[in-house]
Design a protein around this motif. Structure first.
Motif, PDB file in Angstrom:
ATOM      1  N   UNK A   9      27.189 -87.459 -10.887  1.00 53.95           N
ATOM      2  CA  UNK A   9      26.724 -87.034 -12.213  1.00 53.95           C
ATOM      3  C   UNK A   9      26.989 -88.176 -13.188  1.00 53.95           C
TER       4      UNK A   9
ATOM      5  N   UNK B  35      20.545 -78.762  -8.668  1.00 52.91           N
ATOM      6  CA  UNK B  35      21.681 -78.581  -9.545  1.00 52.91           C
ATOM      7  C   UNK B  35      21.468 -78.730 -11.030  1.00 52.91           C
TER       8      UNK B  35
ATOM      9  N   UNK C 182      18.977 -78.465 -14.656  1.00 55.09           N
ATOM     10  CA  UNK C 182      17.918 -77.593 -15.164  1.00 55.09           C
ATOM     11  C   UNK C 182      16.569 -78.027 -14.579  1.00 55.09           C
ATOM     12  N   UNK C 183      15.607 -77.096 -14.569  1.00 54.59           N
ATOM     13  CA  UNK C 183      14.281 -77.451 -14.031  1.00 54.59           C
ATOM     14  C   UNK C 183      13.468 -78.293 -15.010  1.00 54.59           C
ATOM     15  N   UNK C 184      13.991 -79.465 -15.335  1.00 54.31           N
ATOM     16  CA  UNK C 184      13.338 -80.339 -16.307  1.00 54.31           C
ATOM     17  C   UNK C 184      12.029 -80.873 -15.736  1.00 54.31           C
TER      18      UNK C 184
ATOM     19  N   UNK D 229      24.996 -70.811  -4.976  1.00 54.68           N
ATOM     20  CA  UNK D 229      24.576 -69.697  -5.772  1.00 54.68           C
ATOM     21  C   UNK D 229      24.777 -69.854  -7.262  1.00 54.68           C
ATOM     22  N   UNK D 230      25.363 -70.970  -7.779  1.00 54.86           N
ATOM     23  CA  UNK D 230      25.467 -71.127  -9.226  1.00 54.86           C
ATOM     24  C   UNK D 230      24.093 -71.297  -9.843  1.00 54.86           C
ATOM     25  N   UNK D 231      23.183 -71.880  -9.117  1.00 59.75           N
ATOM     26  CA  UNK D 231      21.799 -72.010  -9.548  1.00 59.75           C
ATOM     27  C   UNK D 231      20.958 -70.974  -8.817  1.00 59.75           C
ATOM     28  N   UNK D 232      19.703 -70.854  -9.211  1.00 63.01           N
ATOM     29  CA  UNK D 232      18.790 -69.968  -8.504  1.00 63.01           C
ATOM     30  C   UNK D 232      17.914 -70.812  -7.591  1.00 63.01           C
ATOM     31  N   UNK D 233      17.440 -70.219  -6.509  1.00 65.81           N
ATOM     32  CA  UNK D 233      16.395 -70.893  -5.735  1.00 65.81           C
ATOM     33  C   UNK D 233      15.197 -71.157  -6.648  1.00 65.81           C
TER      34      UNK D 233
ATOM     35  N   UNK E 121      14.661 -71.719  -9.978  1.00 62.50           N
ATOM     36  CA  UNK E 121      14.591 -72.846 -10.915  1.00 62.50           C
ATOM     37  C   UNK E 121      14.511 -74.162 -10.159  1.00 62.50           C
ATOM     38  N   UNK E 122      15.125 -74.198  -8.980  1.00 62.26           N
ATOM     39  CA  UNK E 122      15.207 -75.451  -8.248  1.00 62.26           C
ATOM     40  C   UNK E 122      13.950 -75.702  -7.416  1.00 62.26           C
TER      41      UNK E 122
ATOM     42  N   UNK F 295      11.010 -77.132  -9.517  1.00 59.94           N
ATOM     43  CA  UNK F 295      10.900 -78.578  -9.769  1.00 59.94           C
ATOM     44  C   UNK F 295       9.909 -79.221  -8.811  1.00 59.94           C
TER      45      UNK F 295
ATOM     46  N   UNK G 217      20.430 -68.264 -14.762  1.00 59.39           N
ATOM     47  CA  UNK G 217      20.644 -68.985 -13.506  1.00 59.39           C
ATOM     48  C   UNK G 217      21.407 -68.116 -12.504  1.00 59.39           C
ATOM     49  N   UNK G 218      21.658 -68.668 -11.324  1.00 60.70           N
ATOM     50  CA  UNK G 218      22.333 -67.928 -10.261  1.00 60.70           C
ATOM     51  C   UNK G 218      21.312 -67.204  -9.390  1.00 60.70           C
ATOM     52  N   UNK G 219      21.651 -67.009  -8.115  1.00 56.94           N
ATOM     53  CA  UNK G 219      20.706 -66.301  -7.235  1.00 56.94           C
ATOM     54  C   UNK G 219      20.498 -64.871  -7.752  1.00 56.94           C
TER      55      UNK G 219
ATOM     56  N   UNK H  64       8.999 -78.204 -21.471  1.00 58.20           N
ATOM     57  CA  UNK H  64      10.229 -78.961 -21.193  1.00 58.20           C
ATOM     58  C   UNK H  64      10.771 -78.585 -19.818  1.00 58.20           C
TER      59      UNK H  64
ATOM     60  N   UNK I 163       9.864 -76.763 -16.138  1.00 61.63           N
ATOM     61  CA  UNK I 163       8.721 -76.449 -15.289  1.00 61.63           C
ATOM     62  C   UNK I 163       8.450 -74.947 -15.420  1.00 61.63           C
TER      63      UNK I 163
ATOM     64  N   UNK J 167       9.570 -72.158 -12.875  1.00 61.45           N
ATOM     65  CA  UNK J 167      10.959 -71.712 -12.790  1.00 61.45           C
ATOM     66  C   UNK J 167      11.084 -70.266 -13.249  1.00 61.45           C
TER      67      UNK J 167
ATOM     68  N   UNK K 149      12.438 -63.860  -7.275  1.00 66.28           N
ATOM     69  CA  UNK K 149      13.732 -63.948  -6.583  1.00 66.28           C
ATOM     70  C   UNK K 149      14.544 -62.663  -6.748  1.00 66.28           C
TER      71      UNK K 149
END
Ligand SMILES: [Zn+2]
Lengths: 260, 256
Positions: free
Chosen positions: A133, A189, A191-193, A216-220, A222-223, A226, B197-199, B222, B224, B227, B234
């Motif tokens: 990072x 990891x 944001x979905x920028x 699991x901290x993020x969602x499938x 949002x990732x 991208x 966020x989070x699953x 800004x 996507x 998402x 999900x």
């Protein structure tokens, strides 16, 4: 075919790794993700002692007992404890089912302590996943940047190195790893920028960009967005979502007799 | 396809990078191809421009070219002289259903009396208020533009000065958790999906706040757009929850 480079046992309930995996797989199924690379996350340890990283890896081994048809394990080590890390790599990859090494924030990846770890990993045909990072608001003391990783990669052209989060500040991270053909960009990891994956494909080529979610901290969601939402050819999306990772892991999977 | 009302998009240019969809016609086309039937638009220009009247005029004009699809939410910066005139124009001249606030970019806290006054005037005019908690993760901001997220703690107190105000928080979920989230939801504040966020995150949020309080929002271009849409897939949502989040809650929010 979607393979996810970057998953943890977090964000879901469940007392055991198997229970948590079952839930994560439920979400993976909803989103069409076939395979998950898993490491850490039943608890977090930023600077683990050998006992602590062994426990984290036992969690992964336990999860793989039920889920080896859906998951690959990466062994978590700490370059502050070189000898114990090498032993752990031998236990989990050499003699065990795992296929990659995970390094986080305990020790900066420029340091020469990483050299034997990277060499042993490459010998075993496994991959190195190094968290990176580059934070505008300040690094953790030993946290690696993509520039640190580029330094490591320049010493180890034989190793396959994954640049975790592509440094978060991906516009800089992509540039930092660009000259090193053995370094691959993890999309997980942040944001979905919009524009991240487009730039990565433009500067690195689609073969060097790999989908990871950091669940699991993020969602499938949002990732994955991208990649699926990127303005790139469909063939590039396929590479990023699974084919690249499959290509990188094929030598070690073949060695272990894993049929795909 | 379930029709979507996207309550959180932006027009014009992000200050630090070109975005794949930062031309309005291509943004509109992309949103429509994803099943969006209406989108509430603010302007990126509102973050740093001091000529907010000009920003709002351009936003209104741009939305008029895509009338009935793009709904303009002009901005008001209460740190600028005569901001009340900007508010008046948003309401009376441009006929906007609401305004969008960026307290962190404009430099005021929510316990500043001027914020309470602005909320009160919006309630009086029956204008909806969107308050953006942040635009981007502070770890990735340009080194010359480190803008911390809005401190939302004083919000319940400020809302007491504006009974009946319709308020929606944008990009709130990375900074708002626990007791404050529940208090704001109980006070009638609405939210949107962009930074959940989070699953299975949407499902989890709907376990915490009433289903009427969550609106669909993408923070495109800004973020996507996909998402926000994939988050709906999900989570295991009932048909009723889906309809509420995608469309009905938004329609209720601006039909005052
Ligand atoms: Zn991670």
């Amino acid at each position: 075919m979607i393979w996810d480079l970057h998953c943890h046992f977090s964000g879901v309930s469940g007392k055991t790794p198997q229970e948590r995996m079952a839930q994560l797989i439920g979400f993976a199924d909803r989103m069409g993700v076939e395979r998950l690379c898993v490491y850490m996350g039943m608890s977090w340890s930023r600077d683990p002692s050998p006992e602590e990283f062994r426990k984290q890896n036992d969690d992964v081994l336990q999860a793989l007992k039920d889920w080896s048809h859906r998951a690959f394990g990466f062994v978590y080590v700490n370059a502050k404890h070189v000898q114990e890390s090498l032993e752990e790599i031998n236990r989990c990859i050499g003699d065990g089912p795992m296929v990659g090494v995970k390094l986080w924030v305990a020790h900066n990846c420029r340091s020469e302590e990483l050299d034997p770890i990277v060499r042993r990993t490459a010998e075993l045909k496994a991959v190195i996943f190094q968290h990176t990072w580059l934070k505008t608001d300040g690094q953790e003391p030993a946290e690696s940047t993509p520039m640190d990783l580029a330094q490591l990669a320049s010493r180890h052209p034989e190793a396959t190195i994954l640049c975790g989060h592509t440094g978060g500040n991906w516009e800089i991270g992509i540039r930092a790893i660009r000259p090193f053909r053995n370094v691959f960009a993890d999309t997980g990891g942040g944001d979905p920028a919009a524009g991240f994956v487009e730039m990565a494909v433009r500067e690195l080529g689609a073969e060097r960009v790999i989908f990871g979610s950091d669940i699991g901290g993020r969602s499938f969601a949002s990732q994955l967005a991208k990649v699926v939402g990127a303005d790139i050819p469909e063939a590039s999306k396929k590479l990023i979502l699974g084919e690249n990772l499959k290509r990188l892991l094929t030598p070690i999977l073949r060695e272990k007799g894993v049929r795909l | 396809m379930q029709p979507l009302i996207d309550t959180h998009i932006h027009l014009s240019r992000w200050p630090c990078r070109r975005l794949p969809l930062d031309e309005t016609p291509s943004l509109v086309e992309a949103l429509q191809s994803q099943g969006v039937v209406q989108a509430w638009a603010g302007s990126f220009d509102a973050l740093l421009h001091n000529d907010i009247a000009g920003v709002n005029g351009r936003l209104a004009e741009e939305c008029r070219r895509h009338a009935s699809f793009l709904i303009p939410f002009g901005s008001v910066n209460p740190m600028l002289p005569d901001w009340q005139e900007d508010l008046r124009r948003c309401h009376e001249q441009f006929r906007m259903p609401g305004i969008r606030l960026h307290p962190n970019y404009h430099g005021y806290r929510l316990d500043d009396p001027v914020f309470g006054e602005l909320l009160r005037l919006c309630a009086e005019r029956k204008l909806a208020v969107q308050l953006s908690a942040l635009m981007e993760d502070k770890r990735v901001q340009h080194r010359l533009l480190p803008v911390p997220p809005v401190d939302l703690a004083p919000l319940p107190e400020a809302m007491k000065r504006a009974p009946g105000v319709k308020l929606q928080l944008l990009n709130a979920f990375q900074v708002l958790r626990g007791e404050l989230l529940l208090r704001l939801a109980a006070a009638g504040v609405c939210f949107e999906t962009a930074t959940i966020e989070g699953v299975g995150g949407v499902h989890k949020v709907l376990g915490q706040i009433p289903q009427e309080r969550l609106l669909f929002g993408s923070h495109a271009p800004f973020f996507v757009f996909e998402s926000a849409k994939l988050k709906l897939a999900e989570s295991d949502l009932t048909a009723e929850q889906m309809k509420a989040v995608c469309e009905e809650n938004a329609r209720r929010f601006i039909s005052l």
